[in-house]
Motif scaffolding. Structure first.
Motif, short mmCIF file in Angstrom:
data_model
loop_
_atom_site.label_atom_id
_atom_site.label_comp_id
_atom_site.label_asym_id
_atom_site.label_seq_id
_atom_site.Cartn_x
_atom_site.Cartn_y
_atom_site.Cartn_z
N ALA A 1 0.87 -1.18 0.00
CA ALA A 1 0.00 0.00 0.00
C ALA A 1 0.90 1.22 0.00
CB ALA A 1 -0.92 0.01 1.22
N ALA A 2 0.33 2.38 -0.28
CA ALA A 2 1.07 3.63 -0.18
C ALA A 2 1.37 3.91 1.30
CB ALA A 2 0.28 4.77 -0.78
N PRO A 3 2.49 4.56 1.61
CA PRO A 3 2.86 4.77 3.02
C PRO A 3 1.75 5.39 3.87
CG PRO A 3 4.65 5.43 1.57
CD PRO A 3 3.48 5.11 0.68
N ASP A 4 1.07 6.39 3.34
CA ASP A 4 -0.01 7.05 4.09
C ASP A 4 -1.38 6.79 3.47
OD1 ASP A 4 1.84 8.26 5.87
OD2 ASP A 4 2.27 9.79 4.35
N GLU B 1 -1.19 0.89 -9.60
CA GLU B 1 -1.27 2.34 -9.67
C GLU B 1 -2.28 2.88 -8.66
OE1 GLU B 1 -0.24 6.03 -10.53
OE2 GLU B 1 0.76 4.21 -11.24
N TRP B 2 -3.40 2.20 -8.48
CA TRP B 2 -4.38 2.64 -7.48
C TRP B 2 -3.78 2.55 -6.07
CZ3 TRP B 2 -10.11 3.20 -7.63
CH2 TRP B 2 -10.56 3.54 -8.90
N GLY C 1 -6.06 1.94 -1.48
CA GLY C 1 -6.24 0.62 -0.90
C GLY C 1 -4.95 -0.17 -0.93
N ARG C 2 -5.05 -1.45 -0.52
CA ARG C 2 -3.89 -2.33 -0.54
C ARG C 2 -4.06 -3.34 -1.67
NH1 ARG C 2 -7.47 -4.83 2.81
NH2 ARG C 2 -7.19 -7.05 3.32
N LEU D 1 -9.31 -4.03 -0.62
CA LEU D 1 -8.31 -4.83 -1.31
C LEU D 1 -8.48 -4.59 -2.81
CD1 LEU D 1 -6.10 -7.08 -1.14
CD2 LEU D 1 -7.99 -8.73 -1.40
N LEU D 2 -7.43 -4.15 -3.46
CA LEU D 2 -7.47 -3.87 -4.89
C LEU D 2 -7.05 -5.12 -5.65
CD1 LEU D 2 -5.67 -0.42 -4.67
CD2 LEU D 2 -8.15 -0.81 -4.78
N VAL D 3 -7.94 -5.64 -6.49
CA VAL D 3 -7.67 -6.90 -7.18
C VAL D 3 -7.82 -6.72 -8.67
CG1 VAL D 3 -8.38 -8.33 -5.21
CG2 VAL D 3 -10.07 -7.69 -6.95
N SER D 4 -7.11 -7.57 -9.42
CA SER D 4 -7.26 -7.60 -10.87
C SER D 4 -8.50 -8.40 -11.23
CB SER D 4 -6.00 -8.19 -11.51
OG SER D 4 -5.62 -9.39 -10.87
#
Length: 280
Positions: free
Chosen positions: A174-177, A217-218, A224-225, A183-186
C-alpha cells in the motif's frame, strides 16, 4: 492418415470443442467435424465421445494424441528440409510475463539457434492454454501452484507437461499514508487474483480493477492495498512509493508448459525458456 485430419483431431482434443478448434484453425466448424469423422472412419475406431459439454477423448483417442503431434512435427521437419524454409516457433506468456521474462528467452534462443525464427504471443491464460493445445503456441510461461497444471484454480486441458523454472513472490503493498481498504484486485481469472482470493477469501472488502498494473497504480495513489508480484513492485518498494504490509503471502510457480510428447521437437525452445535468469 491425411495430415489435415490429424491436425484437426489435435486441435479438437486441445480445445475440447469443435467450435474452439475451428476458431484456432481458421476453419468452419462443419469442416473440422467432417475431417475428424473421416479420420475415425479411416482408423475404424471412435476417437471422441460427443457430450453436451464438448468432445472427450476415448481410449483410442488418447492413444492417438500421444503420437499425433509427433507425426505432425515430423511432417513439418520434412517439408522444411525439402523447401529450405526456416523453422519458426511461437512462445507465449501471460502479458506481465511476456513483458518481464520473454525478452531474455528470445535472446537465448537467437544465440543458440540463429536459424530459428521466434514469434511471441501475449494472451490471457485460458486463450493461451487453448492455443498451446491446438498448436498455435509451442510452449508457454504462466503462473500456477501445486502438483498439476491448474491447481491454482483454473481449468487446464489434458496432456500438458510442465516444469517449474522459478518462483514469483507475492507482496501485499500500500502507499505509506494510503488507505488499507479495500483490497485492490485484478479481474476474475487472473493468476494474481486467484492467489488473492485464496489468501483473503471472498468476504474481504475489495475493488475489482482491469489489470495488475492498474491495481498497482491505485495502490500507489493511496486507494487501498493490493497483493502484487515482486517484479511488478520492485521499483516502487525501492523508492518508497509502496510499502510492504508484512502479510505472509504465498509464492507462485513460474511454470513452463508444453504439449506432452513434443519434447524432442521443442528441445531448444524448452532449454532456453527453462534457463535461470542471470543474477543482478
Amino acid at each position: 492418415m491425411d495430415l489435415r485430419h490429424v491436425r484437426c483431431f489435435v486441435a479438437v482434443a486441445g480445445a475440447g470443442t469443435v467450435t474452439g478448434a475451428a476458431h484456432g484453425l481458421g476453419l468452419a466448424p462443419a469442416s473440422v467435424s467432417e475431417q475428424v469423422r473421416r479420420l475415425e472412419a479411416g482408423l475404424g475406431v471412435p476417437l471422441f465421445e460427443r457430450t453436451p459439454r464438448g468432445m472427450r477423448l476415448t481410449r483410442h483417442g488418447s492413444e492417438l494424441l500421444g503420437r499425433a503431434q509427433a507425426l505432425l512435427d515430423h511432417a513439418e521437419e520434412v517439408r522444411r528440409a525439402v523447401t529450405g524454409e526456416r523453422r519458426r516457433v511461437t512462445v507465449g506468456a501471460l502479458e506481465m510475463l511476456a513483458a518481464t521474462r520473454l525478452p531474455a528467452v528470445v535472446r537465448r534462443l537467437s544465440e543458440r539457434r540463429p536459424d530459428l525464427d521466434v514469434d511471441v504471443r501475449s494472451l490471457p491464460r485460458q486463450a493461451l492454454l487453448a492455443e498451446l493445445s491446438g498448436g498455435g503456441v509451442d510452449a508457454a510461461l504462466l503462473l500456477d501452484a501445486g502438483p498439476e497444471v491448474g491447481t491454482l484454480g483454473f481449468d487446464a486441458p489434458p496432456d500438458l507437461d510442465f516444469l517449474d523454472v522459478g518462483e514469483v513472490a507475492l507482496v501485499l503493498v500500500a502507499a505509506p499514508d494510503g488507505d488499507r481498504d479495500p483490497l485492490l484486485v485484478s479481474s476474475a481469472g487472473c493468476s494474481i487474483r486467484l492467489a488473492a482470493d485464496r489468501l483473503f477469501g471472498a468476504q474481504a472488502p475489495r475493488r475489482e480493477l482491469t489489470s495488475v498494473a492498474t491495481a498497482r497504480e491505485w495502490a500507489r495513489q493511496g486507494f487501498g492495498r493490493s497483493l502484487l508480484p515482486d517484479f511488478a513492485v520492485e521499483a516502487d518498494l525501492a523508492s518508497g512509493a509502496l510499502v510492504p504490509l508484512g502479510h505472509d503471502a504465498p509464492r507462485l510457480a513460474l511454470r513452463l508448459v508444453w504439449p506432452r510428447g513434443r519434447e524432442e521437437a521443442l528441445r531448444d525452445v524448452l532449454y532456453a525458456m527453462s534457463e535461470p535468469r542471470p543474477s543482478r
